[in-house]
Design a protein around this motif. Structure first.
Motif, PDB file in Angstrom:
ATOM      1  N   LYS A  38       0.854  -1.184   0.000  1.00 39.48           N
ATOM      2  CA  LYS A  38       0.000   0.000   0.000  1.00 39.48           C
ATOM      3  C   LYS A  38       0.889   1.233   0.000  1.00 39.48           C
ATOM      4  O   LYS A  38       1.806   1.338   0.814  1.00 39.48           O
ATOM      5  CB  LYS A  38      -0.950   0.017   1.193  1.00 39.48           C
ATOM      6  N   PHE A  39       0.626   2.165  -0.923  1.00 44.00           N
ATOM      7  CA  PHE A  39       1.535   3.289  -1.133  1.00 44.00           C
ATOM      8  C   PHE A  39       0.781   4.617  -1.081  1.00 44.00           C
ATOM      9  O   PHE A  39      -0.400   4.692  -1.421  1.00 44.00           O
ATOM     10  CB  PHE A  39       2.246   3.136  -2.477  1.00 44.00           C
ATOM     11  N   GLU A  40       1.513   5.637  -0.662  1.00 46.28           N
ATOM     12  CA  GLU A  40       0.916   6.949  -0.455  1.00 46.28           C
ATOM     13  C   GLU A  40       0.919   7.818  -1.716  1.00 46.28           C
ATOM     14  O   GLU A  40       0.319   8.879  -1.741  1.00 46.28           O
ATOM     15  CB  GLU A  40       1.665   7.698   0.659  1.00 46.28           C
ATOM     16  N   SER A  41       1.623   7.392  -2.759  1.00 51.28           N
ATOM     17  CA  SER A  41       1.663   8.167  -3.997  1.00 51.28           C
ATOM     18  C   SER A  41       1.838   7.235  -5.184  1.00 51.28           C
ATOM     19  O   SER A  41       2.346   6.108  -5.045  1.00 51.28           O
ATOM     20  CB  SER A  41       2.815   9.182  -3.973  1.00 51.28           C
ATOM     21  N   GLU A  42       1.437   7.713  -6.352  1.00 49.55           N
ATOM     22  CA  GLU A  42       1.594   6.941  -7.577  1.00 49.55           C
ATOM     23  C   GLU A  42       3.078   6.728  -7.887  1.00 49.55           C
ATOM     24  O   GLU A  42       3.484   5.669  -8.379  1.00 49.55           O
ATOM     25  CB  GLU A  42       0.910   7.668  -8.731  1.00 49.55           C
ATOM     26  N   GLN A  43       3.904   7.743  -7.585  1.00 46.51           N
ATOM     27  CA  GLN A  43       5.337   7.643  -7.840  1.00 46.51           C
ATOM     28  C   GLN A  43       5.966   6.519  -7.012  1.00 46.51           C
ATOM     29  O   GLN A  43       6.792   5.736  -7.510  1.00 46.51           O
ATOM     30  CB  GLN A  43       6.028   8.972  -7.531  1.00 46.51           C
ATOM     31  N   ALA A  44       5.568   6.421  -5.742  1.00 44.52           N
ATOM     32  CA  ALA A  44       6.105   5.382  -4.866  1.00 44.52           C
ATOM     33  C   ALA A  44       5.664   3.995  -5.323  1.00 44.52           C
ATOM     34  O   ALA A  44       6.441   3.031  -5.281  1.00 44.52           O
ATOM     35  CB  ALA A  44       5.666   5.630  -3.423  1.00 44.52           C
ATOM     36  N   LEU A  45       4.428   3.900  -5.790  1.00 44.71           N
ATOM     37  CA  LEU A  45       3.932   2.619  -6.287  1.00 44.71           C
ATOM     38  C   LEU A  45       4.719   2.184  -7.524  1.00 44.71           C
ATOM     39  O   LEU A  45       5.130   1.029  -7.635  1.00 44.71           O
ATOM     40  CB  LEU A  45       2.441   2.719  -6.597  1.00 44.71           C
ATOM     41  N   TRP A  46       4.947   3.122  -8.449  1.00 46.11           N
ATOM     42  CA  TRP A  46       5.689   2.790  -9.668  1.00 46.11           C
ATOM     43  C   TRP A  46       7.133   2.401  -9.356  1.00 46.11           C
ATOM     44  O   TRP A  46       7.710   1.525 -10.004  1.00 46.11           O
ATOM     45  CB  TRP A  46       5.671   3.960 -10.658  1.00 46.11           C
ATOM     46  N   THR A  74      -4.211  -2.385 -10.902  1.00 52.99           N
ATOM     47  CA  THR A  74      -5.554  -1.819 -11.055  1.00 52.99           C
ATOM     48  C   THR A  74      -5.615  -0.361 -10.599  1.00 52.99           C
ATOM     49  O   THR A  74      -6.228   0.485 -11.269  1.00 52.99           O
ATOM     50  CB  THR A  74      -6.561  -2.651 -10.238  1.00 52.99           C
ATOM     51  N   ASP A  75      -4.991  -0.054  -9.473  1.00 52.94           N
ATOM     52  CA  ASP A  75      -5.101   1.299  -8.917  1.00 52.94           C
ATOM     53  C   ASP A  75      -4.456   2.369  -9.793  1.00 52.94           C
ATOM     54  O   ASP A  75      -4.806   3.547  -9.695  1.00 52.94           O
ATOM     55  CB  ASP A  75      -4.498   1.347  -7.503  1.00 52.94           C
ATOM     56  N   ILE A  76      -3.513   1.992 -10.652  1.00 58.26           N
ATOM     57  CA  ILE A  76      -2.951   2.961 -11.596  1.00 58.26           C
ATOM     58  C   ILE A  76      -4.027   3.391 -12.590  1.00 58.26           C
ATOM     59  O   ILE A  76      -4.157   4.574 -12.914  1.00 58.26           O
ATOM     60  CB  ILE A  76      -1.748   2.351 -12.354  1.00 58.26           C
ATOM     61  N   LEU A  77      -4.816   2.435 -13.054  1.00 59.77           N
ATOM     62  CA  LEU A  77      -5.920   2.754 -13.968  1.00 59.77           C
ATOM     63  C   LEU A  77      -6.975   3.591 -13.257  1.00 59.77           C
ATOM     64  O   LEU A  77      -7.520   4.536 -13.832  1.00 59.77           O
ATOM     65  CB  LEU A  77      -6.561   1.465 -14.503  1.00 59.77           C
ATOM     66  N   ASP A 211      -1.445 -10.388  -5.183  1.00 58.49           N
ATOM     67  CA  ASP A 211      -1.188  -9.504  -4.042  1.00 58.49           C
ATOM     68  C   ASP A 211      -0.670  -8.156  -4.555  1.00 58.49           C
ATOM     69  O   ASP A 211       0.298  -7.610  -4.037  1.00 58.49           O
ATOM     70  CB  ASP A 211      -0.165 -10.153  -3.109  1.00 58.49           C
ATOM     71  N   GLN A 212      -1.347  -7.643  -5.583  1.00 56.47           N
ATOM     72  CA  GLN A 212      -0.858  -6.446  -6.270  1.00 56.47           C
ATOM     73  C   GLN A 212      -0.842  -5.222  -5.359  1.00 56.47           C
ATOM     74  O   GLN A 212      -1.670  -5.098  -4.445  1.00 56.47           O
ATOM     75  CB  GLN A 212      -1.717  -6.160  -7.497  1.00 56.47           C
ATOM     76  N   PRO A 213       0.089  -4.294  -5.591  1.00 55.74           N
ATOM     77  CA  PRO A 213       0.172  -3.083  -4.765  1.00 55.74           C
ATOM     78  C   PRO A 213      -1.019  -2.165  -5.001  1.00 55.74           C
ATOM     79  O   PRO A 213      -1.610  -2.158  -6.083  1.00 55.74           O
ATOM     80  CB  PRO A 213       1.481  -2.429  -5.237  1.00 55.74           C
ATOM     81  N   LYS A 214      -1.337  -1.385  -3.974  1.00 59.42           N
ATOM     82  CA  LYS A 214      -2.490  -0.489  -4.036  1.00 59.42           C
ATOM     83  C   LYS A 214      -2.101   0.908  -3.583  1.00 59.42           C
ATOM     84  O   LYS A 214      -1.108   1.101  -2.888  1.00 59.42           O
ATOM     85  CB  LYS A 214      -3.626  -1.021  -3.162  1.00 59.42           C
ATOM     86  N   LEU A 215      -2.927   1.865  -3.976  1.00 58.17           N
ATOM     87  CA  LEU A 215      -2.749   3.247  -3.519  1.00 58.17           C
ATOM     88  C   LEU A 215      -3.656   3.492  -2.325  1.00 58.17           C
ATOM     89  O   LEU A 215      -4.790   3.002  -2.278  1.00 58.17           O
ATOM     90  CB  LEU A 215      -3.095   4.227  -4.642  1.00 58.17           C
ATOM     91  N   ASN A 216      -3.170   4.268  -1.367  1.00 57.91           N
ATOM     92  CA  ASN A 216      -3.967   4.650  -0.210  1.00 57.91           C
ATOM     93  C   ASN A 216      -4.776   5.892  -0.596  1.00 57.91           C
ATOM     94  O   ASN A 216      -4.366   7.029  -0.343  1.00 57.91           O
ATOM     95  CB  ASN A 216      -3.061   4.935   0.986  1.00 57.91           C
ATOM     96  N   PHE A 217      -5.916   5.690  -1.221  1.00 57.83           N
ATOM     97  CA  PHE A 217      -6.711   6.799  -1.754  1.00 57.83           C
ATOM     98  C   PHE A 217      -7.247   7.719  -0.662  1.00 57.83           C
ATOM     99  O   PHE A 217      -7.496   8.892  -0.909  1.00 57.83           O
ATOM    100  CB  PHE A 217      -7.849   6.270  -2.620  1.00 57.83           C
ATOM    101  N   LYS A 218      -7.444   7.199   0.549  1.00 59.81           N
ATOM    102  CA  LYS A 218      -7.942   8.029   1.628  1.00 59.81           C
ATOM    103  C   LYS A 218      -6.949   9.143   1.959  1.00 59.81           C
ATOM    104  O   LYS A 218      -7.339  10.276   2.263  1.00 59.81           O
ATOM    105  CB  LYS A 218      -8.200   7.184   2.867  1.00 59.81           C
TER     106      LYS A 218
END
Length: 221
Positions: A38-46, A74-77, A211-218
């Protein structure tokens, strides 16, 4: 003497139990620290995605043609479709929408150039490759389950770059078929596109995808 022996044994049981508990705790902590999803930004996820050891990027070079297959979570889309202001309910809806499919970026280059840049000298060959990349990749790129069942491509997007990029890239879309993810890996193959490479094959582990990574949208609100 027998009583003393029992006391001696008991005296050593407690520390051993504590050592086992401590070892287990350290293993959990180590796994958690290495298994962030779980990541706080799109950059960190990438940044996480692009590390090969995490299992989302697969690379191979054959006869000076380089192939890179990258899983697109999925969360990138979802993030791309969100506006600046959004509700968590919208995130859930988009996750359901995009979660029905698997997305992969396929990048190919020859001599650090787009594939088409290597065919400019021959008009017929160039025209054939343009049509192949734009309309015929469903016949050239294949996904197979571990049991060798074919998973048909749902769609793909090929944005032509007209020589402005050092590679040919496209987004491939596949249905999230249960047969694909129920085993520990599947195969992804690319037929020879006219560069004498033969069939190029990747063995893709399913565990990172499940177990794909996700963004913390909250926290992104």
């Amino acid at each position: 003497m027998q009583v003393n022996n029992r006391k001696t044994k008991q005296r050593f049981l407690f520390p051993q139990d504590r050592i086992r508990a401590l070892t287990f705790t350290l293993m959990v902590i180590t796994f958690s620290s290495c298994h962030q999803n779980k990541f706080e930004s799109e950059q960190a996820l990438w940044a996480h995605i692009k590390k090969e050891e995490n299992g989302y990027v697969h690379q191979k070079t054959v006869n000076n043609v380089s192939y890179t297959l990258t899983y697109r979570p999925t969360d990138i889309l979802v993030k791309q479709e969100l506006t600046d202001r959004y509700a968590i309910e919208t995130v859930d809806s988009l996750r359901n929408k995009y979660g029905e499919y698997l997305y992969f970026n396929l990048s190919m280059s020859s001599n650090n150039q787009e594939l088409l840049s290597n065919k400019i000298g021959n008009r017929n060959t160039f025209g054939t490759m343009v049509n192949q990349l734009a309309f015929g990749m469903t016949d050239k790129v294949h996904m197979y389950t571990k049991a060798k069942d074919t998973i048909p491509m749902a769609d793909y997007v090929y944005p032509r770059m007209y020589g402005m990029s050092n590679g040919t890239s496209m987004l491939l879309v596949y249905p999230k078929d249960e047969r694909l993810l129920e085993k520990d890996f599947f195969h992804f193959t690319i037929e020879d596109l006219g560069f004498s490479t033969g069939e190029v094959r990747f063995k893709v582990s399913t565990l990172p995808i499940k177990d794909q990574p996700k963004l913390n949208f909250k926290n992104l609100l």
